[in-house]
Design a protein around this motif. Structure first.
Motif, PDB file in Angstrom:
ATOM      1  N   GLN A  78       0.912  -1.258   0.037  1.00  0.00           N
ATOM      2  CA  GLN A  78      -0.001  -0.095  -0.101  1.00  0.00           C
ATOM      3  C   GLN A  78       0.917   1.101   0.086  1.00  0.00           C
ATOM      4  O   GLN A  78       0.440   2.398  -0.657  1.00  0.00           O
ATOM      5  CB  GLN A  78      -0.814  -0.122   1.453  1.00  0.00           C
ATOM      6  N   ALA A  79       2.140   1.297   0.804  1.00  0.00           N
ATOM      7  CA  ALA A  79       2.883   2.353   0.737  1.00  0.00           C
ATOM      8  C   ALA A  79       3.399   2.681  -0.757  1.00  0.00           C
ATOM      9  O   ALA A  79       3.621   3.588  -1.109  1.00  0.00           O
ATOM     10  CB  ALA A  79       4.121   2.088   1.674  1.00  0.00           C
ATOM     11  N   LEU A  80       3.658   1.551  -1.503  1.00  0.00           N
ATOM     12  CA  LEU A  80       4.120   1.710  -2.790  1.00  0.00           C
ATOM     13  C   LEU A  80       3.156   2.332  -3.635  1.00  0.00           C
ATOM     14  O   LEU A  80       3.376   3.004  -4.641  1.00  0.00           O
ATOM     15  CB  LEU A  80       4.696   0.419  -3.472  1.00  0.00           C
ATOM     16  N   LEU A  81       1.756   1.908  -3.421  1.00  0.00           N
ATOM     17  CA  LEU A  81       0.808   2.442  -4.343  1.00  0.00           C
ATOM     18  C   LEU A  81       0.401   3.727  -3.858  1.00  0.00           C
ATOM     19  O   LEU A  81       0.310   4.801  -4.979  1.00  0.00           O
ATOM     20  CB  LEU A  81      -0.599   1.856  -4.200  1.00  0.00           C
ATOM     21  N   THR A  82       0.614   4.437  -2.553  1.00  0.00           N
ATOM     22  CA  THR A  82       0.348   5.574  -2.282  1.00  0.00           C
ATOM     23  C   THR A  82       1.562   6.479  -2.923  1.00  0.00           C
ATOM     24  O   THR A  82       1.344   7.474  -3.523  1.00  0.00           O
ATOM     25  CB  THR A  82       0.474   5.815  -0.663  1.00  0.00           C
ATOM     26  N   VAL A 119       8.877   8.585 -14.117  1.00  0.00           N
ATOM     27  CA  VAL A 119       9.085   7.992 -12.811  1.00  0.00           C
ATOM     28  C   VAL A 119       9.725   6.473 -13.066  1.00  0.00           C
ATOM     29  O   VAL A 119       9.398   5.903 -13.765  1.00  0.00           O
ATOM     30  CB  VAL A 119       7.695   7.741 -12.044  1.00  0.00           C
ATOM     31  N   SER A 120      10.728   6.382 -12.317  1.00  0.00           N
ATOM     32  CA  SER A 120      11.415   4.812 -12.268  1.00  0.00           C
ATOM     33  C   SER A 120      10.987   4.150 -11.133  1.00  0.00           C
ATOM     34  O   SER A 120      10.413   4.538 -10.185  1.00  0.00           O
ATOM     35  CB  SER A 120      12.710   5.176 -12.284  1.00  0.00           C
ATOM     36  N   ILE A 121      11.378   2.855 -11.329  1.00  0.00           N
ATOM     37  CA  ILE A 121      11.059   1.938 -10.130  1.00  0.00           C
ATOM     38  C   ILE A 121      11.949   2.270  -8.899  1.00  0.00           C
ATOM     39  O   ILE A 121      11.463   2.186  -7.944  1.00  0.00           O
ATOM     40  CB  ILE A 121      11.566   0.626 -10.637  1.00  0.00           C
ATOM     41  N   GLU A 122      13.215   2.996  -9.268  1.00  0.00           N
ATOM     42  CA  GLU A 122      13.838   3.129  -8.143  1.00  0.00           C
ATOM     43  C   GLU A 122      13.270   4.686  -7.464  1.00  0.00           C
ATOM     44  O   GLU A 122      13.333   4.630  -6.151  1.00  0.00           O
ATOM     45  CB  GLU A 122      15.451   3.696  -8.727  1.00  0.00           C
ATOM     46  N   ASP A 123      12.704   5.522  -8.209  1.00  0.00           N
ATOM     47  CA  ASP A 123      11.644   6.540  -7.611  1.00  0.00           C
ATOM     48  C   ASP A 123      10.826   6.110  -6.604  1.00  0.00           C
ATOM     49  O   ASP A 123      10.588   6.666  -5.509  1.00  0.00           O
ATOM     50  CB  ASP A 123      11.228   7.540  -8.583  1.00  0.00           C
ATOM     51  N   LEU A 124      10.040   4.964  -7.054  1.00  0.00           N
ATOM     52  CA  LEU A 124       8.855   4.473  -6.299  1.00  0.00           C
ATOM     53  C   LEU A 124       9.446   3.844  -5.123  1.00  0.00           C
ATOM     54  O   LEU A 124       8.919   4.109  -4.014  1.00  0.00           O
ATOM     55  CB  LEU A 124       8.125   3.391  -7.246  1.00  0.00           C
ATOM     56  N   GLY A 125      10.700   2.959  -5.172  1.00  0.00           N
ATOM     57  CA  GLY A 125      11.182   2.563  -4.251  1.00  0.00           C
ATOM     58  C   GLY A 125      11.750   3.591  -2.983  1.00  0.00           C
ATOM     59  O   GLY A 125      11.225   3.531  -1.701  1.00  0.00           O
ATOM     60  N   SER A 126      12.245   4.358  -3.503  1.00  0.00           N
ATOM     61  CA  SER A 126      12.831   5.430  -2.728  1.00  0.00           C
ATOM     62  C   SER A 126      11.701   6.048  -1.846  1.00  0.00           C
ATOM     63  O   SER A 126      11.955   6.573  -0.734  1.00  0.00           O
ATOM     64  CB  SER A 126      13.709   6.501  -3.422  1.00  0.00           C
ATOM     65  N   ALA A 127      10.523   6.443  -2.847  1.00  0.00           N
ATOM     66  CA  ALA A 127       9.475   7.404  -2.069  1.00  0.00           C
ATOM     67  C   ALA A 127       8.971   6.355  -1.000  1.00  0.00           C
ATOM     68  O   ALA A 127       8.283   6.888   0.052  1.00  0.00           O
ATOM     69  CB  ALA A 127       8.430   7.554  -3.122  1.00  0.00           C
ATOM     70  N   ALA A 128       8.859   5.177  -1.234  1.00  0.00           N
ATOM     71  CA  ALA A 128       8.160   3.914  -0.254  1.00  0.00           C
ATOM     72  C   ALA A 128       9.173   3.641   0.772  1.00  0.00           C
ATOM     73  O   ALA A 128       8.663   3.011   1.883  1.00  0.00           O
ATOM     74  CB  ALA A 128       7.499   3.034  -0.746  1.00  0.00           C
ATOM     75  N   GLY A 129      10.410   3.930   0.806  1.00  0.00           N
ATOM     76  CA  GLY A 129      11.527   3.476   1.958  1.00  0.00           C
ATOM     77  C   GLY A 129      12.071   2.455   1.468  1.00  0.00           C
ATOM     78  O   GLY A 129      12.639   1.609   2.631  1.00  0.00           O
ATOM     79  N   VAL A 130      12.114   1.781   0.606  1.00  0.00           N
ATOM     80  CA  VAL A 130      12.551   0.453  -0.080  1.00  0.00           C
ATOM     81  C   VAL A 130      13.710   0.766  -1.072  1.00  0.00           C
ATOM     82  O   VAL A 130      13.558   1.844  -1.826  1.00  0.00           O
ATOM     83  CB  VAL A 130      11.575  -0.556  -0.258  1.00  0.00           C
ATOM     84  N   SER A 131      14.350  -0.203  -1.575  1.00  0.00           N
ATOM     85  CA  SER A 131      15.279  -0.266  -2.402  1.00  0.00           C
ATOM     86  C   SER A 131      14.352  -0.521  -4.001  1.00  0.00           C
ATOM     87  O   SER A 131      13.497  -1.148  -3.712  1.00  0.00           O
ATOM     88  CB  SER A 131      16.411  -1.221  -2.599  1.00  0.00           C
TER      89      SER A 131
END
Length: 212
Positions: free
Chosen positions: A31-35, A49-61
């Motif tokens: 859910q954090a990733l979707l948000t 937006v990259s996969i890395e951007d998504l991970g960083s925004a959700a606090g994961v790699s």
């Protein structure tokens, strides 16, 4: 290894509890990733937006995102299919719980206004990036959207049985555009409209347009 004196079943219960906690943690991360995706896609657009951007925004790699989604397009699909399902299911529940059709229409309007004011990022993403969905996800969104519109059209038909179905559908679609455009426009122009201010205005305008 569990203690021999441990009551039978306690070890399995502990393992089951740990599995449940892991499942909850995984659901929270998803859910954090979707948000995060809703905010990033709304601000920058899907392609920027990259996969890395998504991970960083959700606090994961970045690679950790793939534990939850097979691709960036799958993230977009989960986001838009999910919100379409929430609208359809929520609208269905509203109509089923209403005492009569007048109450159903009033509560549908309140339900959709609440959705729009609470999810401006998702609305922007759907407006701009719907065509970036994979074909199966696009078909699912279209089907759910038609079902949600049909709920409103059916309620209007029972309130105004002499009206043309095409006219009722046009009214519903125009009402959605009205309600959805307010948080979208406010954000686009750098203004924040308080929900307590926007909500009653949108609800009155929606009722007036639908019952005109």
């Amino acid at each position: 290894m569990s203690n021999a004196s441990e009551p039978a079943g306690r070890g399995h219960a502990a393992q089951g509890g740990q599995a449940t906690l892991r499942s909850l943690a995984k659901a929270d991360r998803r859910q954090a990733l979707l948000t995060a995706a809703a905010g990033l896609f709304a601000q920058h657009g899907f392609h920027r937006v990259s996969i890395e951007d998504l991970g960083s925004a959700a606090g994961v790699s970045g690679p950790a995102v793939y534990r939850h989604f097979s691709s960036k397009q799958a993230v977009l699909g989960a986001l838009l299919v999910g919100v379409s399902a929430d609208l359809f299911d929520g609208g269905t529940s509203v109509v089923a719980a209403a005492a009569d059709d007048a109450a159903a229409l009033r509560t549908l309007i309140e339900f959709h206004v609440d959705f729009a004011l609470s999810n401006p990022d998702v609305i922007r993403v759907q407006d701009r990036d719907l065509d970036n969905l994979a074909p199966p996800d696009l078909a699912s969104v279209r089907k759910l959207q038609r079902g949600y519109i049909d709920l409103w059209v059916a309620v209007l038909g029972r309130l105004e049985p002499g009206t043309d179905p095409a006219s009722r559908r046009l009214k519903v679609q125009a009402t959605f555009r009205l309600i959805n455009s307010t948080p979208h426009s406010a954000r686009s122009h750098g203004r924040k409209i308080a929900a307590r201010t926007a909500r009653p205005v949108l609800e009155r305008m929606a009722r007036a347009g639908l019952l005109a």
